[in-house]
Design a protein around this motif. Sequence first.
Motif, PDB file in Angstrom:
ATOM      1  N   ILE A   1       4.720   5.163  13.666  1.00  0.00           N
ATOM      2  CA  ILE A   1       4.273   5.134  14.984  1.00  0.00           C
ATOM      3  C   ILE A   1       3.180   4.282  15.636  1.00  0.00           C
ATOM      4  CG2 ILE A   1       2.612   6.807  16.340  1.00  0.00           C
ATOM      5  CD1 ILE A   1       3.669   9.101  14.675  1.00  0.00           C
ATOM      6  N   ASN A   2       2.316   3.765  14.500  1.00  0.00           N
ATOM      7  CA  ASN A   2       1.576   2.746  14.815  1.00  0.00           C
ATOM      8  C   ASN A   2       1.745   1.148  14.992  1.00  0.00           C
ATOM      9  OD1 ASN A   2      -0.609   4.815  15.234  1.00  0.00           O
ATOM     10  ND2 ASN A   2      -1.276   4.717  13.123  1.00  0.00           N
ATOM     11  N   GLN A   3       2.746   1.038  13.806  1.00  0.00           N
ATOM     12  CA  GLN A   3       3.319  -0.397  13.713  1.00  0.00           C
ATOM     13  C   GLN A   3       4.641  -0.513  14.188  1.00  0.00           C
ATOM     14  OE1 GLN A   3       1.152  -2.633  12.921  1.00  0.00           O
ATOM     15  NE2 GLN A   3      -0.627  -1.494  12.313  1.00  0.00           N
ATOM     16  N   ASN A   4       5.400   0.466  14.510  1.00  0.00           N
ATOM     17  CA  ASN A   4       6.651   0.408  14.982  1.00  0.00           C
ATOM     18  C   ASN A   4       7.515  -0.200  13.737  1.00  0.00           C
ATOM     19  OD1 ASN A   4       8.683   0.907  16.837  1.00  0.00           O
ATOM     20  ND2 ASN A   4       8.661  -1.180  17.584  1.00  0.00           N
ATOM     21  N   TYR A   5       7.278   0.271  12.769  1.00  0.00           N
ATOM     22  CA  TYR A   5       8.160  -0.235  11.571  1.00  0.00           C
ATOM     23  C   TYR A   5       9.266   0.630  11.176  1.00  0.00           C
ATOM     24  CZ  TYR A   5       4.258  -3.225   9.851  1.00  0.00           C
ATOM     25  OH  TYR A   5       3.141  -4.039   9.737  1.00  0.00           O
ATOM     26  N   CYS A   6      10.361   0.073  10.891  1.00  0.00           N
ATOM     27  CA  CYS A   6      11.655   1.032  10.414  1.00  0.00           C
ATOM     28  C   CYS A   6      11.585   1.090   8.900  1.00  0.00           C
ATOM     29  CB  CYS A   6      12.860   0.489  11.071  1.00  0.00           C
ATOM     30  SG  CYS A   6      13.004  -0.002  12.624  1.00  0.00           S
ATOM     31  N   ILE A   7      11.317   2.259   8.226  1.00  0.00           N
ATOM     32  CA  ILE A   7      11.456   2.580   6.919  1.00  0.00           C
ATOM     33  C   ILE A   7      12.237   3.429   6.372  1.00  0.00           C
ATOM     34  CG2 ILE A   7       9.702   3.224   5.163  1.00  0.00           C
ATOM     35  CD1 ILE A   7       7.415   2.637   7.083  1.00  0.00           C
ATOM     36  N   GLN A   8      12.627   3.050   5.236  1.00  0.00           N
ATOM     37  CA  GLN A   8      13.507   3.858   4.160  1.00  0.00           C
ATOM     38  C   GLN A   8      13.123   4.068   3.092  1.00  0.00           C
ATOM     39  OE1 GLN A   8      17.149   1.220   5.805  1.00  0.00           O
ATOM     40  NE2 GLN A   8      18.125   3.314   5.807  1.00  0.00           N
ATOM     41  N   VAL A   9      13.149   5.023   2.320  1.00  0.00           N
ATOM     42  CA  VAL A   9      13.060   5.200   0.871  1.00  0.00           C
ATOM     43  C   VAL A   9      14.323   5.908   0.420  1.00  0.00           C
ATOM     44  CG1 VAL A   9      11.356   6.211  -0.726  1.00  0.00           C
ATOM     45  CG2 VAL A   9      10.713   5.696   1.671  1.00  0.00           C
TER      46      VAL A   9
ATOM     47  N   GLN B   1       3.448  12.931  -2.641  1.00  0.00           N
ATOM     48  CA  GLN B   1       4.356  12.852  -1.591  1.00  0.00           C
ATOM     49  C   GLN B   1       3.942  13.286  -0.226  1.00  0.00           C
ATOM     50  OE1 GLN B   1       7.636  12.378  -2.459  1.00  0.00           O
ATOM     51  NE2 GLN B   1       8.186  12.511  -0.404  1.00  0.00           N
ATOM     52  N   GLU B   2       2.941  14.093  -0.090  1.00  0.00           N
ATOM     53  CA  GLU B   2       2.275  14.314   1.146  1.00  0.00           C
ATOM     54  C   GLU B   2       1.570  13.265   1.721  1.00  0.00           C
ATOM     55  OE1 GLU B   2      -1.091  17.542   2.959  1.00  0.00           O
ATOM     56  OE2 GLU B   2      -0.168  17.474   0.645  1.00  0.00           O
ATOM     57  N   GLU B   3       0.906  12.379   0.920  1.00  0.00           N
ATOM     58  CA  GLU B   3       0.170  11.395   1.175  1.00  0.00           C
ATOM     59  C   GLU B   3       1.001  10.192   1.825  1.00  0.00           C
ATOM     60  OE1 GLU B   3      -3.193   8.110  -0.190  1.00  0.00           O
ATOM     61  OE2 GLU B   3      -2.482   9.444  -1.584  1.00  0.00           O
ATOM     62  N   PHE B   4       1.982   9.962   0.708  1.00  0.00           N
ATOM     63  CA  PHE B   4       3.140   9.016   0.997  1.00  0.00           C
ATOM     64  C   PHE B   4       3.642   9.355   2.506  1.00  0.00           C
ATOM     65  CE2 PHE B   4       7.400   7.649   0.971  1.00  0.00           C
ATOM     66  CZ  PHE B   4       7.288   6.227   0.669  1.00  0.00           C
ATOM     67  N   ASN B   5       4.051  10.649   2.597  1.00  0.00           N
ATOM     68  CA  ASN B   5       4.833  10.884   4.149  1.00  0.00           C
ATOM     69  C   ASN B   5       4.099  10.475   5.096  1.00  0.00           C
ATOM     70  OD1 ASN B   5       7.217  11.390   2.761  1.00  0.00           O
ATOM     71  ND2 ASN B   5       6.554  13.727   2.496  1.00  0.00           N
ATOM     72  N   GLN B   6       2.709  10.982   5.042  1.00  0.00           N
ATOM     73  CA  GLN B   6       1.644  10.878   6.298  1.00  0.00           C
ATOM     74  C   GLN B   6       1.344   9.112   6.492  1.00  0.00           C
ATOM     75  OE1 GLN B   6       0.084  13.103   8.106  1.00  0.00           O
ATOM     76  NE2 GLN B   6      -0.446  11.345   9.381  1.00  0.00           N
ATOM     77  N   TYR B   7       1.468   8.537   5.285  1.00  0.00           N
ATOM     78  CA  TYR B   7       1.202   7.034   5.691  1.00  0.00           C
ATOM     79  C   TYR B   7       2.340   6.483   5.972  1.00  0.00           C
ATOM     80  CZ  TYR B   7      -0.247   2.305   4.586  1.00  0.00           C
ATOM     81  OH  TYR B   7      -0.626   0.799   4.675  1.00  0.00           O
ATOM     82  N   VAL B   8       3.649   6.785   5.737  1.00  0.00           N
ATOM     83  CA  VAL B   8       4.989   6.114   6.361  1.00  0.00           C
ATOM     84  C   VAL B   8       4.658   6.742   7.872  1.00  0.00           C
ATOM     85  CG1 VAL B   8       7.533   6.651   6.524  1.00  0.00           C
ATOM     86  CG2 VAL B   8       6.331   6.283   4.244  1.00  0.00           C
ATOM     87  N   GLN B   9       4.536   7.902   8.348  1.00  0.00           N
ATOM     88  CA  GLN B   9       4.575   8.215   9.709  1.00  0.00           C
ATOM     89  C   GLN B   9       3.550   7.584  10.282  1.00  0.00           C
ATOM     90  OE1 GLN B   9       3.776  12.484  10.205  1.00  0.00           O
ATOM     91  NE2 GLN B   9       4.369  12.523  12.102  1.00  0.00           N
ATOM     92  N   ASP B  10       2.558   7.091   9.900  1.00  0.00           N
ATOM     93  CA  ASP B  10       1.533   6.316  10.476  1.00  0.00           C
ATOM     94  C   ASP B  10       2.065   4.847  10.944  1.00  0.00           C
ATOM     95  OD1 ASP B  10      -0.209   8.507  10.733  1.00  0.00           O
ATOM     96  OD2 ASP B  10      -1.425   7.964   8.817  1.00  0.00           O
TER      97      ASP B  10
ATOM     98  N   ARG C   1       0.702  -1.218  -0.152  1.00  0.00           N
ATOM     99  CA  ARG C   1       0.048   0.079  -0.193  1.00  0.00           C
ATOM    100  C   ARG C   1       0.912   1.140  -0.164  1.00  0.00           C
ATOM    101  NH1 ARG C   1      -4.148  -1.932   4.779  1.00  0.00           N
ATOM    102  NH2 ARG C   1      -5.418  -3.496   3.444  1.00  0.00           N
ATOM    103  N   MET C   2       2.286   1.058   0.614  1.00  0.00           N
ATOM    104  CA  MET C   2       2.800   2.425   0.720  1.00  0.00           C
ATOM    105  C   MET C   2       3.479   2.650  -0.511  1.00  0.00           C
ATOM    106  SD  MET C   2       6.001   3.049   3.359  1.00  0.00           S
ATOM    107  CE  MET C   2       6.769   1.612   2.921  1.00  0.00           C
ATOM    108  N   VAL C   3       3.745   1.893  -1.294  1.00  0.00           N
ATOM    109  CA  VAL C   3       4.603   2.207  -2.545  1.00  0.00           C
ATOM    110  C   VAL C   3       3.392   2.580  -3.647  1.00  0.00           C
ATOM    111  CG1 VAL C   3       6.399   0.461  -2.252  1.00  0.00           C
ATOM    112  CG2 VAL C   3       4.243  -0.355  -3.556  1.00  0.00           C
ATOM    113  N   LYS C   4       2.280   2.512  -3.427  1.00  0.00           N
ATOM    114  CA  LYS C   4       1.483   2.823  -4.195  1.00  0.00           C
ATOM    115  C   LYS C   4       1.067   4.305  -4.176  1.00  0.00           C
ATOM    116  CE  LYS C   4      -1.015  -1.418  -4.975  1.00  0.00           C
ATOM    117  NZ  LYS C   4      -2.550  -2.375  -4.621  1.00  0.00           N
ATOM    118  N   ARG C   5       1.346   4.696  -3.108  1.00  0.00           N
ATOM    119  CA  ARG C   5       1.377   6.432  -2.515  1.00  0.00           C
ATOM    120  C   ARG C   5       2.425   6.987  -2.778  1.00  0.00           C
ATOM    121  NH1 ARG C   5      -1.939   3.056   0.735  1.00  0.00           N
ATOM    122  NH2 ARG C   5      -3.675   4.111   1.451  1.00  0.00           N
ATOM    123  N   ILE C   6       3.615   6.653  -3.535  1.00  0.00           N
ATOM    124  CA  ILE C   6       4.734   7.268  -3.659  1.00  0.00           C
ATOM    125  C   ILE C   6       4.673   8.670  -4.470  1.00  0.00           C
ATOM    126  CG2 ILE C   6       5.886   5.794  -5.627  1.00  0.00           C
ATOM    127  CD1 ILE C   6       8.371   5.972  -3.577  1.00  0.00           C
ATOM    128  N   ASP C   7       3.817   8.543  -5.487  1.00  0.00           N
ATOM    129  CA  ASP C   7       3.732   9.522  -6.480  1.00  0.00           C
ATOM    130  C   ASP C   7       3.013  10.772  -5.708  1.00  0.00           C
ATOM    131  OD1 ASP C   7       4.715   8.686  -8.654  1.00  0.00           O
ATOM    132  OD2 ASP C   7       2.946   7.281  -9.148  1.00  0.00           O
TER     133      ASP C   7
END
Length: 474
Positions: A71-79, A59-68, A51-57
Motif C-alpha cells: 500500500i505505502n510503497q506500491n511494491y508488487c510482492i509474491q511469496v 505469518q501474521e507479522e509477515f502478512n501485515q508487513y507485506v500489506q504495508d 526486512r520482509m524475509v526476516k519476518r517470514i516465520d
Amino acid sequence: MKRIKLQNQIMAFILIFAATIIALLWLMQIVFFEEFYQNYTSQQITRSASRMVKRIDDQEEFNQYVQDLTINQNYCIQVFEKVDAQHFQELPLATGENASCEAIQANQDVSKLYAGALENDNELVDVEDIQLEFGGKPLDAFANMTVTNVITSKNDNTYMVIVNARLSPTSETVAASTRQLFIITWVVLAMSFIIAYLIAWTIANPIKKTNGKAKLLAQNNLDIHFDARGYMEIEELNDTLNYAVEELKKVESMRNELMANVSHDLRTPLTMITGYGEVMRDLPGENTKENIQVIIDEAQRLTQLVNNLLDLSKIQTNRQELHIAEFDITTTIQDIVNRINKMLANDGYIIEFNYSEELFVYADKERINQVVYNIVGNAIHFTGSDKKVYVNQRDEGHRVRIEITDTGKGIKKSQIPYIWDRYFKQPKKWKRQDIGTGLGLNIVKGILELHRVEYGVESEVNKGTTFFFYLDKA
C-alpha cells in the motif's frame, strides 16, 4: 583596463553564485534526477526485502508487513513455498488487485529467478526495462527492479520472496518537480538580486562617502570629519583618516609658525644689514669697524639659518649621511666651550666643562659637534640670571653620557614632549635668540636618532633643565 565599481562587482559575484546554484539544481533535476531516483529506490527495495524475509516465520507479522509495503510503497510482492525440487506454490497475500503487478508477475520465470538466487547467496537483484499495455495501447516504458530472496524458515520450509518495484519516476512526478523548480528559480533570482543590492549598498556606500571626503582632504580641506559607519574595517579606516586630519592640522600650524619665525629671523638681519649699510653710505664717519662687524655678524646669522634649514631638510628626507669614526669627545666639547666663552665673554656668560678624563667615542664627529653646539646655545638662551651653563662628561662603562645644564626657570612636564619641535616656545613672548636659529633642538633630535642613541631632558620648574645624550665608547 576599465575600472568597475565595487557595488557592481559585489552584486555580480552574488548573482553569479545564485545562478550557479540554480544551474546545479536544474542539472540535478534534468540530467541526474532519474539516476538518483533509481539508486535511492533500489536501496529502499533491497532493504525492505531483507526486512520482509526476516519476518517470514511469523505469518501474521509477515502478512501485515507485506500489506504495508504494497500500500505505502506500491511494491508488487509474491511469496512462493517450495513443494519439491521443481515446483513452487504461491502463497495468497492480501495485497489487492493491481493490473501492473499482474502484468509484471505474469512475465516472470519463477524457476529462473530461484536458480539465479541460489547462485548469488540466496539473493538476486535484477533491473530491466518494461513496457506495459492498457486497453490495447502501450504505456510509458519504465525500469523495473526485481529482488529475489530464498530463505529457509525455522520449520525447515524453503520460501522464495519476489519483490517488484518501479524505479523510474512517473512523468507526472517529473513534470510537477520541474514546475516547482521553475518557481523556485524565479524566487531565488529575485531574492538574490534584492540581497545582492542591499549587501553591495551596505558595503560600498560607506566607502563612497569616505572616498568623497578623502578627495576634499587631497584638496587641502582640513575642516572635514570622516564619520561613515557600517562595519569595523571602514570605521577603523575613518578613525585613521580623522587622526591623519588632526596631524595635518598640526603640521599646517607648525608650517605657518615656521614660516612666520623664519621670516622674522630673515627679516631682522636683513634689516640690520640694510640699515647699517645705508648709514655707512650716507653719513660721514660711520664707516667704522663696529658697524662693519654688525653687518658681518648678521650675515653669518643668515648663513647659519640657511645651513640649519638645509640640515633639517636632509634629516626629514633621510638624505643626511653619517660618517662614523673614532674621535676624542672630550677635546671636541672643550673646543666648543672655549669658542662660545670667547664669543660671549663681553655678555658675562660662562660655560663650565667638567670631566674626569679624556674619552673616545664612535660617532660622526661633525654631527655631534653640531649637537653640542645647538644644545649649549639653547641653554645659554634660557639660563638664569647667573648666566652659567654646565657641561658634564660622565664615563658609564661602555658608553659616555654628555649633559648640558642651565640654571633657568625649567620646563613643565606637560611641555617637555614638545621641546624638540621646530620653534617650540614656552608660554612667553617670542624673542629673537642671541645664539641659534630656533631649529637647533629639532636638528639635535634628528641627528641623535640617526645615531640610534638614547637622549632626553630632565627638568624641574625653577630648578633648571638638563639635556643629555649617550654615545658608544670606542
